[in-house]
Design an enzyme around this catalytic site. Structure first.
Site, PDB file in Angstrom:
ATOM      1  CD1 TRP A 177      -0.221  -1.694   3.017  1.00 45.04           C
ATOM      2  CD2 TRP A 177       0.742   0.313   3.279  1.00 45.04           C
ATOM      3  NE1 TRP A 177       0.616  -1.781   4.107  1.00 45.04           N
ATOM      4  CE2 TRP A 177       1.223  -0.555   4.286  1.00 45.04           C
ATOM      5  CE3 TRP A 177       1.220   1.632   3.246  1.00 45.04           C
ATOM      6  CZ2 TRP A 177       2.149  -0.154   5.254  1.00 45.04           C
ATOM      7  CZ3 TRP A 177       2.147   2.030   4.198  1.00 45.04           C
ATOM      8  CH2 TRP A 177       2.599   1.150   5.188  1.00 45.04           C
ATOM      9  CG  ASN A 178       5.139   1.271   0.534  1.00 39.00           C
ATOM     10  OD1 ASN A 178       4.758   0.460  -0.302  1.00 39.00           O
ATOM     11  ND2 ASN A 178       6.403   1.466   0.797  1.00 39.00           N
ATOM     12  N   PRO A 202      -3.247  -5.617  -6.056  1.00 39.08           N
ATOM     13  CG  PRO A 202      -4.747  -3.866  -6.401  1.00 39.08           C
ATOM     14  CD  PRO A 202      -4.427  -5.270  -6.844  1.00 39.08           C
ATOM     15  CG  ASP A 203      -2.575  -3.423   0.911  1.00 36.94           C
ATOM     16  OD1 ASP A 203      -1.894  -4.275   1.517  1.00 36.94           O
ATOM     17  OD2 ASP A 203      -3.510  -2.779   1.461  1.00 36.94           O
ATOM     18  CB  SER A 252       6.468  -7.792   5.039  1.00 33.48           C
ATOM     19  OG  SER A 252       5.655  -8.919   4.813  1.00 33.48           O
ATOM     20  CD  GLU A 273      12.734  -5.147  -5.750  1.00 33.21           C
ATOM     21  OE1 GLU A 273      13.410  -4.603  -4.867  1.00 33.21           O
ATOM     22  OE2 GLU A 273      13.212  -5.500  -6.842  1.00 33.21           O
TER      23      GLU A 273
END
Ligand code: NAD
Length: 540
Positions: A177-178, A202-203, A252, A273
């Protein structure tokens, strides 16, 4: 972007949970054209996202089921081969147009990114700039990255070998989400360039931004079904890994390990990543006038929710006090806000869960003896998930924030007596994503960089000059990931490499096969002579 309520730009007055018809911040006429693009049979329920700025419901949209994921990949697979045959010039034209459209329509996506993620507009603009840079890069350099290569053949002249880059097929991308715009497109752009189709998960918090990307890609001329969006949480991400030909995961380290495990079993490629605990060293000779504002940006851009963000400050003891005095003052001056304009320096955290994690890290460090030089408090006066930019000193080694990624506006300070000690402290982590060195002597900083275990090392800057140099690969050493995004490396990861070796002398009777027709020892003897000659001529 119209919202469900009139507003002067601040979103603090939008919550009205008593009125069901008016509880969503975003109007249906904004949301529905986007959510119509989700690949869903409407059998898996609805997700309601929350406005980070106010805690009010933001939007609702249907979630995809596992069967929908399979459908999406099938649809993408059906059109991928045609796209791979489309002349490269047409594919690069689509990417070029995409970059132009994102710049032209930036106010739409800036609003959406801010509303979904809670970030400050200047951090949202970094995403717009990133996409423009990445599109331009691959539109211009892409053909070179994909070009066939001639390599030396077994028998000079007689064996012609060419190496080709073939698309892998359908690339799955799982995004956090960032960076709701950048992280959707930074994998998709090189994937599409190479002739792949893309299915993105996507988130759940930032799905509308990904759907906006689908709309703009269509407007840029991408044929239908080459970029499809499935929605949902981790289960849908895991399902995507089961169907695609390559998985590009950003998130994460804990989730990355699971994705890598399953990709390994399926023998598909995986680009991972992952997280970081990024250090920044201010050497004794650093120019503090430029270092102080630069280090503030390095630590607090995107409210610290940036994979390359600095969470550990390593200060040479000769400048530590002078640096900290000015740094703490500058951090105290940062302006928090939720306006959909450029007035705020720092935005909100994305969610209650993220606020809980940041608060837990800071409270744990304080309870174990750390001191907050500035910050260390929840700023509920600004919005429900705002947290004050925080600098911690005397953080003990057993504090969670000493080793775990906080992913928030929190940085801890360590003093060192030498460059050697700085390198040791910088490398004392399981992660290795980004590191930064500030020194007046760039050559010395480069020499230190060679000893730092990190995918990017940025000198006299925190992260932007590595991230925004799309020809340079970006990714992690150690637990920060596998593979790289950007540059030639991303194209190589998203393609299969194929060697085509052709015998040229067959019709003249001088091919490898004709050698074997000699029978007995003759082929071995002839080859021994030939190999000796090639060695003497130093032919590769
Ligand atoms: P996360 O791992 O919880 O989630 C990331 C994505 O994975 C989400 O879309 C989620 O729905 C999905 N997911 C969750 N479980 C899954 C599973 N079992 N299988 C497949 N998909 C699954 O990460 P997050 O907390 O949302 O994001 C923040 C993390 O991302 C931080 O650690 C940050 O450092 C990292 N990050 C890394 C980079 C980079 O380029 N290295 C960039 C941005 C963020």
């Amino acid at each position: 972007m119209s919202t469900a309520h009139e507003s002067d730009g601040a979103l603090g007055d939008l919550i009205d949970p008593e009125l069901p018809a008016a509880t969503y911040v975003l109007e249906p006429d904004v949301v529905e054209p986007l959510t119509r693009r989700i690949v869903t049979s409407h059998a898996a329920g609805t997700h309601r996202s929350t406005s980070p700025f106010t805690g009010a419901p933001l939007a609702a949209y249907p979630v995809s089921s596992p069967a929908d994921v399979a459908t999406a990949v099938e649809r993408a697979r059906a059109v991928q081969a045609g796209w791979a045959r489309t002349p490269l010039r047409e594919r690069t034209t689509v990417l070029d147009r995409l970059g132009a459209l994102v710049l032209q329509r930036q106010s739409e996506i800036l609003d959406l990114i801010q509303m979904e993620s809670g970030k400050a507009r200047r951090s949202a603009f970094e995403e717009v700039a990133d996409v423009a840079i990445v599109c331009r890069h691959y539109a211009v350099r892409g053909p070179r990255y994909l070009a066939d290569r001639r390599v030396p053949g077994m028998l000079p002249v007689l064996t012609g070998v060419r190496v080709h880059r073939r698309p892998v097929g359908v690339v799955g991308a799982i995004a956090p989400w960032n960076y709701p715009l950048s992280l959707v497109l930074s994998e998709a752009v090189p994937a599409l360039l190479a002739g792949n189709a893309v299915v993105i998960k996507p988130d759940p918090q930032t799905t509308l931004s990904a759907l906006w990307v689908a709309e703009v890609l269509q407007d840029a001329g991408l044929p239908d079904d080459l970029f499809l969006v499935v929605t949902g949480g981790g289960d849908i991400g895991a399902e995507l890994v089961e169907h695609v030909d390559h998985i590009a995961f950003t998130g994460s380290t804990a989730t990355g390990r699971k994705v890598a495990g399953r990709a390994g079993e399926r023998l598909i490629g995986a680009t991972l990543e992952l997280g970081g605990k990024n250090p920044l060293y201010v050497a004794a000779d650093a120019d503090l006038d430029t270092a102080v504002p630069g280090v503030v940006r390095a630590c607090f851009s995107n409210t610290g929710q940036l994979c390359m963000s600095i969470e550990r400050l390593v200060l040479h003891e000769r400048i530590a006090d002078a640096f900290l005095e000015r740094f703490v003052e500058a951090v105290r001056d940062l302006r928090l806000g939720s306006e959909l304009d450029y007035t705020a320096d720092v935005g909100s955290l994305v969610s209650a869960a993220q606020l809980e994690r940041v608060t837990a890290h800071v409270d744990d460090a304080l309870a174990k003896g750390a001191r907050a030089l500035v910050g260390g408090v929840h700023r509920s006066d600004v919005g429900p998930y705002f947290y004050a930019p925080t600098v911690l000193d005397d953080v003990p080694a057993d504090a969670r924030c000493a080793t775990e990624e906080t992913f928030g506006p929190v940085v801890s300070v360590t003093r060192v007596a030498s460059d050697d000690e700085a390198v040791r402290v910088m490398n004392d982590t399981e992660f290795g994503l980004n590191a930064s060195i500030w020194s007046a002597d760039v050559a010395r900083a480069r020499a230190l960089a060679a000893r730092v275990e990190s995918g990017t090392v940025v000198i006299n800057d925190g992260y932007a000059s590595a991230w925004a140099s799309p020809a340079a690969p970006m990714g992690g050493f150690k637990a920060s990931g596998l593979g790289r995004r950007h540059g030639r490396e991303a194209v190589e990861a998203l393609t299969e490499v194929q060697a085509v070796a052709a015998q040229r002398g067959a019709r003249l009777g001088v091919s490898l096969d004709s050698l074997y027709t000699l029978g007995g020892e003759a082929p071995s003897r002839a080859l021994t002579v030939a190999l000796g000659a090639l060695r003497r001529l130093r032919l590769p």
